[in-house]
Design an enzyme around this catalytic site. Structure first.
Site, short mmCIF file in Angstrom:
data_model
loop_
_atom_site.label_atom_id
_atom_site.label_comp_id
_atom_site.label_asym_id
_atom_site.label_seq_id
_atom_site.Cartn_x
_atom_site.Cartn_y
_atom_site.Cartn_z
CG ASP A 98 11.62 16.27 5.49
OD1 ASP A 98 11.10 15.14 5.37
OD2 ASP A 98 12.64 16.47 6.21
CD GLU A 146 -0.08 4.26 1.66
OE1 GLU A 146 -0.94 5.15 1.67
OE2 GLU A 146 -0.14 3.28 0.88
CG PHE A 147 -1.98 -1.05 3.96
CD1 PHE A 147 -1.72 -1.82 5.09
CD2 PHE A 147 -3.12 -0.26 3.96
CE1 PHE A 147 -2.58 -1.79 6.19
CE2 PHE A 147 -3.99 -0.22 5.05
CZ PHE A 147 -3.71 -0.99 6.17
CG LEU A 184 2.48 -18.52 0.93
CD1 LEU A 184 1.42 -19.50 0.45
CD2 LEU A 184 2.87 -18.86 2.38
CE LYS A 241 14.28 13.36 3.21
NZ LYS A 241 13.44 12.60 4.15
NE ARG A 276 14.78 2.29 6.18
CZ ARG A 276 13.76 3.14 6.09
NH1 ARG A 276 13.30 3.71 7.19
NH2 ARG A 276 13.21 3.41 4.93
CE LYS A 281 1.93 -0.32 7.98
NZ LYS A 281 2.26 -0.01 6.62
CB CYS A 312 7.38 -2.05 7.14
SG CYS A 312 7.17 -0.43 6.40
C1 UDX Z 1 5.90 -4.07 3.64
C2 UDX Z 1 4.41 -4.33 3.41
O1 UDX Z 1 4.25 -5.23 2.31
C3 UDX Z 1 3.68 -3.04 3.15
O2 UDX Z 1 2.28 -3.29 3.02
C4 UDX Z 1 3.93 -2.08 4.31
O3 UDX Z 1 3.32 -0.85 4.06
C5 UDX Z 1 5.42 -1.89 4.53
O4 UDX Z 1 6.06 -3.16 4.70
P1 UDX Z 1 8.02 -3.55 2.13
O5 UDX Z 1 8.79 -3.55 3.41
O6 UDX Z 1 8.25 -2.46 1.16
O7 UDX Z 1 6.45 -3.54 2.44
O8 UDX Z 1 8.36 -4.91 1.37
P2 UDX Z 1 7.67 -6.31 1.06
O9 UDX Z 1 7.57 -6.46 -0.40
O10 UDX Z 1 6.45 -6.52 1.84
O11 UDX Z 1 8.82 -7.30 1.55
C6 UDX Z 1 9.25 -7.31 2.90
C7 UDX Z 1 10.30 -8.38 3.12
O12 UDX Z 1 9.74 -9.68 3.04
C8 UDX Z 1 11.45 -8.36 2.11
O13 UDX Z 1 12.65 -8.60 2.82
C9 UDX Z 1 11.12 -9.50 1.18
O14 UDX Z 1 12.25 -10.04 0.55
C10 UDX Z 1 10.47 -10.47 2.14
N1 UDX Z 1 9.56 -11.41 1.50
C11 UDX Z 1 8.39 -10.97 0.96
C12 UDX Z 1 9.87 -12.75 1.46
O15 UDX Z 1 10.94 -13.17 1.94
N2 UDX Z 1 8.98 -13.62 0.91
C13 UDX Z 1 7.81 -13.22 0.37
O16 UDX Z 1 7.04 -14.09 -0.11
C14 UDX Z 1 7.50 -11.85 0.39
#
Ligand code: UDX
Length: 436
Positions: A30, A151-152, A253, A35, A333, A207, A263
């Protein structure tokens, strides 16, 4: 195998630490010296459950190290991952690829041995082609291939997601690169993680399609929740009722205040921009972005209603519980809490807030909010308590104590954590999302 991970942010650090845990020899690079120094001292730049132990354990055993020196770091690496940020570009919402291309340039100039350069950052279709062009110019005579490997992982569950993925997607048409990446991920195949090989452009799109689809699912159920409130139905039962259909699936859901995070907001926007550029508009995603944006502020209005409407709410005090975009992260964020706090402040409401991990990052983003030291310090003297993020710490609130210290027993539960009948039985005016 030696792996270099360029970019030690969420994705880079978690992926690097997990690869090391699988037995690879990993160096995380980095350009931020602060960091790298703190990582060397075992201090994590982010809050992610289990990460500190994983990083320090693998560093101790010599499989994981950190450097700011890219040229030295990539020397001898068979796979060089690019995992730097691709934020929304200011002004137009396209993914900002300047960090990715700068790394490609630097890697090209330093590359001395054969290596596969793998883009792990979320990048629009065609970015791999440009990375390849940059490397071809910067590193003539060296054998390399450029692959895509999105990456997921989710924040808060990052290590488990990385180690037990639903699938691994690898985009390359190059047999040699395919062989190297198969080796990189071999420990995961043994865990029976399915691996999908595709073309590079397809992998890049997968992605965005995945994140956009999940955003669609959340936004769909959020709109159903609004409809439930009007017709007197229960959105949680609607979720169960449709989720039991194997074609729909029960995950993502859960109705709430709208999605946020690092993301979904930026990736849905970037997908729209790609679709626009290629004249293949994705109207569904356009609607999702607009609906989700307006939802956050609408949640502020929901709180104002719980306080008796605009006139009654002016001058009152609200306690916001949870600020991060979801639990188990300190990430702020695009958190719905930011828009909600602004909507309340605009309405002349005083806001006090508490979050188990997000306070440090939240403070500068919401100067209008008083940051409290604890859940109950925030609730002291409040006319309403609002659950914005479903941290475990807010799942068993002491309702008797709240009644004693708050001005009024009013609870707005934007994550449907509680059972309405139980909370009302305790004498609270209770409202939630999409439930009668
Ligand atoms: C997401 C994707 O799940 C992940 O695969 C990708 O790599 C990056 O983006 P993340 O942003 O860490 O991951 O959080 P996630 O758990 O997916 O939740 C995203 C947002 O959706 C949150 O604000 C969460 O509160 C909201 N959410 C999620 C809902 O409001 N309802 C749901 O049923 C699920």
């Amino acid at each position: 195998m030696k792996i270099a991970m360029v970019g030690s942010g969420y994705v880079g650090l978690v992926s690097g630490a997990c690869f090391a845990d699988f037995g690879h020899d990993v160096i995380c690079i980095d350009k931020d010296p602060a960091k790298i120094e703190s990582l060397q001292a075992g201090i994590m730049p982010i809050y992610e459950p289990g990460l500190a132990e994983l990083v320090t354990g693998n560093a101790k055993s010599g499989r994981l190290s950190f450097t700011t020196d890219l040229a030295a770091g990539i020397a001898g690496a068979a796979a060089i991952f690019i995992a730097v940020g691709t934020p929304s570009r200011r002004g137009d919402g396209h993914a900002d690829l300047s960090y990715v291309y700068a790394v490609a340039e630097e890697v090209g100039q330093a590359l001395k041995n054969d290596a596969v350069v793998v883009t792990k950052s979320t990048v629009p279709v065609g970015t791999g082609d440009e990375v390849e062009r940059i490397l071809t110019e910067a590193a003539p005579g060296v054998r390399f291939a450029v692959a895509s490997n999105p990456e997921f992982l989710r924040e808060g569950a990052a290590i488990a997601d990385f180690k037990h993925p639903d699938r691994i997607v690898i985009g390359t048409e190059d047999e040699w690169a395919r062989g190297i990446l198969t080796e990189v991920y071999r420990p995961l195949f043994l865990n029976k993680a399915p691996i999908l090989f595709t073309s590079r452009r397809t992998s890049e799109l997968i992605k965005y399609a995945a994140n956009a689809f999940l955003a669609v699912k959340i936004t769909f159920i959020n709109e159903m929740a609004d409809l439930c409130e009007k017709v007197g139905a229960d959105v949680q039962d609607v979720s169960r009722g449709i989720g039991m259909d194997g074609r729909i699936g029960s995950k993502f859901l859960h109705a709430g205040p709208g999605y946020g995070g690092s993301c979904f907001p930026k990736d849905t926007l970037a997908l729209l921009k790609t679709a626009e550029d290629y004249e293949a508009p994705t109207r569904i995603v356009e609607a999702v972005v607009a609906v989700n944006d307006s939802r956050k502020r609408a949640m502020g209005r929901k709180v104002i209603e719980a306080l008796g409407g605009t006139d009654a709410a002016r001058g009152k005090k609200v306690a916001m519980l949870g600020l991060t975009f979801k639990p188990n992260t300190d990430d702020m964020r695009d958190s719905p809490s930011i828009a909600i706090a602004l909507a309340l402040a605009d309405a002349g409401i005083e806001v006090a807030a508490y979050d188990p991990e997000g306070m440090a990052l939240a403070g500068p983003l919401m100067p209008e909010v008083t940051m409290a030291d604890s859940t109950y310090a925030a609730i002291e003297g409040a006319d309403a308590v609002v659950i914005v993020t479903e941290w475990d710490a807010f799942r068993a609130l002491d309702f008797d104590r709240i009644k004693r210290i708050a001005k009024a027993p009013v609870l707005v539960d934007l994550r449907n954590v509680y059972n309405p009948a139980e909370v009302r039985a305790k004498g609270f005016a209770y409202s939630s999302v999409g439930r009668p």
